[in-house]
Design an enzyme around this catalytic site. Structure first.
Site, short mmCIF file in Angstrom:
data_model
loop_
_atom_site.label_atom_id
_atom_site.label_comp_id
_atom_site.label_asym_id
_atom_site.label_seq_id
_atom_site.Cartn_x
_atom_site.Cartn_y
_atom_site.Cartn_z
N LYS A 45 -23.68 0.50 0.33
CA LYS A 45 -23.56 -0.75 -0.43
C LYS A 45 -24.34 -1.86 0.29
CE LYS A 45 -19.12 -1.68 1.84
NZ LYS A 45 -17.66 -1.56 1.68
N ARG A 144 -5.96 -5.21 -2.52
CA ARG A 144 -7.30 -5.69 -2.88
C ARG A 144 -7.78 -4.96 -4.13
NH1 ARG A 144 -12.61 -4.73 0.92
NH2 ARG A 144 -12.29 -2.61 0.14
N TYR A 266 -31.14 -29.97 17.08
CA TYR A 266 -30.36 -30.83 16.17
C TYR A 266 -29.06 -31.29 16.83
CZ TYR A 266 -33.29 -29.82 12.12
OH TYR A 266 -34.33 -29.72 11.24
N MET A 314 -32.87 -23.87 11.08
CA MET A 314 -33.07 -22.98 9.93
C MET A 314 -34.06 -21.86 10.24
SD MET A 314 -34.50 -23.81 6.11
CE MET A 314 -33.22 -24.96 5.66
#
Ligand code: PLP
Length: 378
Positions: A45, A144, A266, A314
């Site tokens: 998956k 679930r 940052y 980023m």
């Protein structure tokens, strides 16, 4: 693609991700041996946990795997052309409402998780006037997916519940299998055995990767490893018996010397305490290099661990490379972010998450190299 094009594409990209399909094959063989005589499937998956289902699944088919699991119908449709017709593709989430026809069209087998999903599949079998395969999932404590205790009672009370449906496996899923001594494991096994006693005609499947490394009581007729195929450790705090699959190498853009009191990145989250050399490497949170590793992560340069300093940007990170020879961190040099000395699980620990999240976030901008695609290759 010619070799020259490869070199050019690698030169153009910010980082190289090398995926060792030979190691995936070896991990599959080890899991199959551990699980024997149960059959060993492969969970592919989310594009084989980010590593490429189109490469992983055919390689495991060559190793003898015939049971593949994906999560979504769409993933099953994408995978089908990569596998021969004798490979089963099981869709864990079952048919989204009204999509039963897509399953038979693409030769996919649903995991039926609820009475309504069973009803939809039963109606489809009736419409086609033929018997259709399925796995039926039962809930043993995860709350679930899977049939609830009431739904199982309803099933047993209704002789026509599975009309037209051939159940290949009765399945459930473990919540805490990565913690060998967690009491939920034995509780879920006991509940699964109770349900099996009421439905004794079906083959069973319970274990994920970690479950394979619990006792053989958890193996039943089919095991469903995903993470372990990709090198993630199956049991917390125990030696990892699996081979490492992924190597991520980021590229140095530039270096600079800074002084005590200078800030990095940052929000000025790092302040130099003395003179040091900072290397900027072109991998960032947009590449799945998780921002929670700000001021936490490390890179490995020829076996030497160097700290990541400041926030993850980023598209870039910053490393303190004061102890590394300047030529080794010159622009264009590669530094290891994931490698056998600093595997996915160690990266995950620094990001306060699990290896699964690190792998499935690996980004689309990496230049990818696959090794071991041919059988027997290393
Ligand atoms: C993802 C998944 C697996 C594989 O789990 P791993 O821990 O990656 O081995 C097996 N079964 C189900 C139902 C899953 O959702």
């Amino acid at each position: 693609m010619s070799k020259m094009n490869n070199v050019t594409a690698q030169a153009r990209s910010g980082a190289t991700l090398t995926i060792d399909i030979g190691a995936v094959r070896a991990n599959y063989r080890l899991l199959r041996e551990r699980a024997h005589p149960a059959a060993c499937s492969a969970v592919v998956k989310s594009d084989a946990y980010g590593l490429g289902a189109a490469q992983v699944a055919p390689a495991l088919y060559q190793e003898g795997c015939r049971h593949f699991f994906v999560a979504h119908l769409e993933e099953g449709i994408s995978l089908r052309p990569h596998l021969a017709p004798d490979a089963s593709i099981f869709v864990l989430h079952g048919p989204p409402v009204g999509t039963e026809g897509e399953f038979t069209r693409h030769e996919l087998t649903p995991v039926l998780n609820s009475a309504p999903q069973v009803a939809g599949w039963r109606a489809h079998a009736a419409a086609l006037d033929r018997e259709l395969d399925a796995i039926v999932q039962v809930d043993t404590g995860m709350s679930r997916m899977g049939m609830s205790a009431q739904e199982i009672d309803g099933w047993l009370a209704d002789a026509h519940f599975l009309d037209g449906i051939k159940v290949l496996y009765l399945m459930s899923h473990l919540a805490c299998a990565d913690e060998r001594y967690h009491p939920a494991n034995a509780q879920q096994l006991a509940r699964f055995l109770e349900i099996r006693a009421r439905l004794p005609q079906y083959a069973c499947s319970l274990a994920n990767s970690s479950g394979v490394f619990l006792s053989p009581d958890y193996h039943f007729e089919l095991v469903r490893p995903g993470a372990a195929l990709y090198g993630i450790t199956p049991q917390a705090g125990e030696p990892n018996p699996l081979q490492s699959v992924v190597r991520l190498q980021g590229k140095v853009i530039q270096t600079r010397s800074i002084n005590a009191g200078d800030h990095v990145g940052y929000s000025c989250r790092y302040t130099a305490t003395g003179p040091c050399v900072v290397a900027t490497v072109s991998v960032g949170y947009a590449d799945g290099w998780l921002r929670s590793m700000s001021n936490q992560g490390v890179a490995v340069i020829d076996g030497v661990r160097v700290p990541q300093v400041g926030a993850i940007s980023m598209d870039s990170i910053t490393l303190d490379v004061s102890n590394i020879d300047a030529a080794r961190v010159a622009p264009g040099q590669l530094v290891d972010l994931i490698c056998p000395e600093h595997p996915v699980d160690a990266v995950a620990a620094m990001a306060h998450t699990i290896g699964y999240e690190v792998l499935t976030n690996l980004g689309g901008r990496y230049f990818r190299i696959y090794t071991g695609l041919a059988p027997g290759a290393t």
